[in-house]
Structures are given as C-alpha cells and as structure tokens.
Design an enzyme around this catalytic site. Sequence first.
Site, mmCIF file in Angstrom:
data_model
loop_
_atom_site.group_PDB
_atom_site.id
_atom_site.type_symbol
_atom_site.label_atom_id
_atom_site.label_comp_id
_atom_site.label_asym_id
_atom_site.label_seq_id
_atom_site.Cartn_x
_atom_site.Cartn_y
_atom_site.Cartn_z
ATOM 1 N N GLY A 1 0.826 -1.205 0.000
ATOM 2 C CA GLY A 1 0.000 0.000 0.000
ATOM 3 C C GLY A 1 0.850 1.239 0.000
ATOM 4 O O GLY A 1 2.033 1.191 -0.314
ATOM 5 N N CYS A 2 0.221 2.357 0.318
ATOM 6 C CA CYS A 2 0.865 3.666 0.273
ATOM 7 C C CYS A 2 1.655 3.863 1.551
ATOM 8 O O CYS A 2 1.166 4.425 2.497
ATOM 9 C CB CYS A 2 -0.217 4.729 0.119
ATOM 10 S SG CYS A 2 0.393 6.361 -0.144
#
Lengths: 437, 105
Positions: B103-104
Amino acid sequence: MAKHDTPMLDQLESGPWPSFVSDLKEQAERRAKNEEGVEFQIPSDVCEDLLGVLELSFKHGRTHWKHGGIVGVFGYGGGVIGRYCDQPERFSGVAHFHTMRVAQPGGKFYTTDFLRDLMKLWDFRGSGITNMHGSTGDIIFLGTTTPQLEEIFFELTHNLNQDLGGSGSNLRTPADCIGSARCEWSCYDTQALCYYLTEEYQDELHRPAFPYKFKFKFDGCPNCCVASIARADISFIGTWKDDIKIDQEAVQGYIGGEFLPNGGAYTGRDWGPFDIAKEVIDLCPTDCMWMEDGKLKIETKECTRCMHCINVMPRALRIGDDRGLSMLVGAKAPILDGAQMGSLLVPFVKVEEPYDEIKEVIENMWDWWMEEGKNRERIGELMKRQGFQKLLSVTGIKPDARHVQEPRTNPYIFWNEDEVEGGWERDVDEYRKDHQR
Amino acid sequence: MPTVEFMGQNFTVDEDGFIDSFENWNEEWVQWVKKEEGIEELTDEHKKVIEVLQDYYRKNGIAPMVRVLSKVTGFKLKHIYELFPSGPGKGACKMAGLPKPTGCV
C-alpha cells in the site's frame, strides 16, 4: 559519452520550460567528473541509469519499478519509500532507488547555508536528485541504497538538526501557506500553528498507529494557497468575525484608476477601465455591498468572507481584527469511495497558544477514528459510514446550520430511543386492542 | 530472488529481507531476523507478538491492524517499538514470516 542512448528523453530538452532531462544530464556529468573528489557512497552513474530506465519506460509505456518496498530507520515506522528497479542488471545504478522524506520548514523559507549542507550530504550518500517539494510538503531525497539510510538519518539528526517526514498509516508531514510572513490576508500565524502541531504530534508522525494516513494543512485565509480544503484530513482555514476594514480613500484610488485591481494580476490583457460595480459589487456572492454617497458599504452580517472584494482591492479592503480559523474535515482523493473536500466542523476558533481548543478537536477525532476506523479507511470515509452526527457527538460540537449546505431531502431520519416518548419496546397485543387484524 | 544461509538453513528472501513464503518460516528464521533487526535478546514478549501475528494471519489471511495487535498483546505501540525497533510492520511481521506490508507506505 552517456551510458545509455536516450533519443526520446532528448526531445524533452527543447522548448522553453526548464528541462528535467537537461538537469539530470548535468548532474550525471558532474558526478562523472567529480571535481570535488567526493567519495560517492552509491553508484556514481545513478543519474545515467535513472535516465536509462526512464527511456526504457518511455519505450514500453510501462513502469520499471518493482512493487512496494519496506525499508526505514530504527525507531520509526515511516519516512522512507523503498524502491527497486525491475531491471537491476541493466541499470545497476538504480537497483536500489529509495526515496527519503525530510521535514521541511514552515512556508519553505530557506537559507543557502542550510540547503548547501543538505546537498552536501545528499551528493555524498545519495543520488543528488531531489524533488523540491513533494505534494505533502516534504523535501524529497530521490534515490539511495538501503545501507545509506541510517547514515543519512544520523547526519540529518546529529549535524543538521533535521528530522524525517511522515509516510504510512500515520500523521503525514503538515504543511502551510506562507501566512503572515509575506501576506496581509493571513488571519493567523500559519507557520506557528503548523510548527507547533508538527512538534506536538511527532510520535503520531513517526510511528504509524492509525487506520490509514492523516494530513494537516494550514491556510491563512479562504484563498487556500496550500489547498488544505482538498488535500488534508483536517484543514485549518483562517477567517475573521468582525467588519472588513475599508479605506474609502483607497477605494476612490481604485475607481479613479490610480491603483490596479487585483494587484495588477490581469494587466496582460485590456479589460477596460476598472468598474467597481461590475467587478466587485455585482460579483459579491451574498450581494451585501453597495455604494452610498460615494462610499463603499458592506453589510458584515451577510458577508461570507469569500475574499473576492479583498482580492480585487487589496489596498482598500482588509481582513477584520477579530481573527481565528475554521476547521474542515474529511478531504481525500477518490480511492475508495469517491473524492471529498473538507466539510465544515468548527466554524470559528481563536488561534492562541497553547492551542488547547484545537488540539481537543483533533484528539477527539483521532480517538474515534482509531477505534472505529476500518483498515485503510480515511476519516472522510468513516464520516460517510457512521454519519456527520457521530463526528459532532465525539467532538462535543453542537449541530449548527453552518454544518450543512442544505438540509437532507430524504425522510430517513434516525431518532435515539430516549428522544421518543415510550421508547422502542412495544407490545403488539396492546396495539391489537385498538386495531383488529 | 536472493537466498540466505543461516544456521544450516536456506531461506529465499526479497530485497527487503522478507521471507518468500509463510510456510518456510521456522525458529532459525527468527534468529536470523533478530540479527538483522538489531534485537539483542529475544524475550517472551517478542515471542508473544510473533505468536499473535501468526495466529491472526492463519485465521484471517492478513496482518492485523496496529490497534488490534496492541489490544491482543496488551502492548502499547511504544512498547512494540522497544521490542522491534523497525516497528510492527518491518520488524515484527518480518520476523513472524508474514508477507511484506503493501500500500501507500
């Protein structure tokens, strides 16, 4: 002779705008010559390989970076974005190409001494390539290897008195407009509040403890030069409560053509002589301005402080003296359930150290979101899922007409049981006594 | 992918030093990561965090949220960082043999 042929990138060296390709080539050449005799700690041809892999991406129309990357420094859960090339043999200079986020000063004011020290460190232990700045605000060091991360962090903290920025499911690096430093419309000291809250919540910034990311941004007035209303989970937007201050003589100066409207922002084209009725009074969104006996009048209680008249006549109109800020909550990009801008939560709060009222709202929101937020759910999405009313109740803020643009149009209205006489416990047999089947 | 040889065992890892498969996790892997992650001594508290992560992963197929990890182990986030200096993701999940966080980040 460059290491890789870059025919497509070479085309981006023409044209008037500063070319990132020319800059990268210059940096590549500087590293190749190394006139200062720097003992480069990562491959000296990193810039050439970056151009090479970028050219390959231009050719393929696809990225050549591998998925994800988890690297960092001990003690922190974020601050470094790991990145590995998917063609490490061909482009060994960028086999590791991690990004480091470095906390930036308020308003991004620098001294050359400070920037020189940063660049000395980055030339030595990184690629020498930067992004000034990332969208969230950080100084971005673009490209280094894993073993250099702790080394850079040591230098940053011990010699430059500088910390990393945020990344991951945490408080990201806060950012502000330049505020009172160089703007007469700043309703509070954006840099002071931004700095204070950044320091106050260092733990939340460095060690991810949230369901997802969370951002603060600070705008001195509703012009929103740091775009807080669109790019921060809480946006702090300056405003005032009393009258706009009118200098009638300066108003005449504008009418007479002595002062250019909008500070001369539209001088690139002939828009005719300034017409205060057409350009100010008739454009006021609440229609609360008029001329009377040659004087400009404003009905303050109808003014929504949109900034238009002040923007047009900065020498004649000034923000009021009873200043503070509004807090808006929930802005986010489209993923997952659609883009949102901030929704007004606190219409007005004074901005006074130690900012207790502001911190109370922040911390109440965090308590709620940390308990109720689903994995990777932004607070804007939690607001949608559990309702704005829930946000009001956890922050202890009374519902107010200013909380909505318009009242709901559907009648699916939820009542708490204690608000309804008799509650929800009903006996159907009692009902049947009056209503036969 | 690179391989690591440690205490007579071979492990396949990615660039970040995460093991290729949860199935290949064993006690020797823990000892290897301990060395890599700057952990001096493995205590029962370390083991508790690892057990909780692994149980959760076996049941749910994902790593728990930080809050869940804190709740189940009873350790505050600060204490988890004292145990695992790189934090719950890069430190504890790696040692427990869980897939790399995505993910980020």
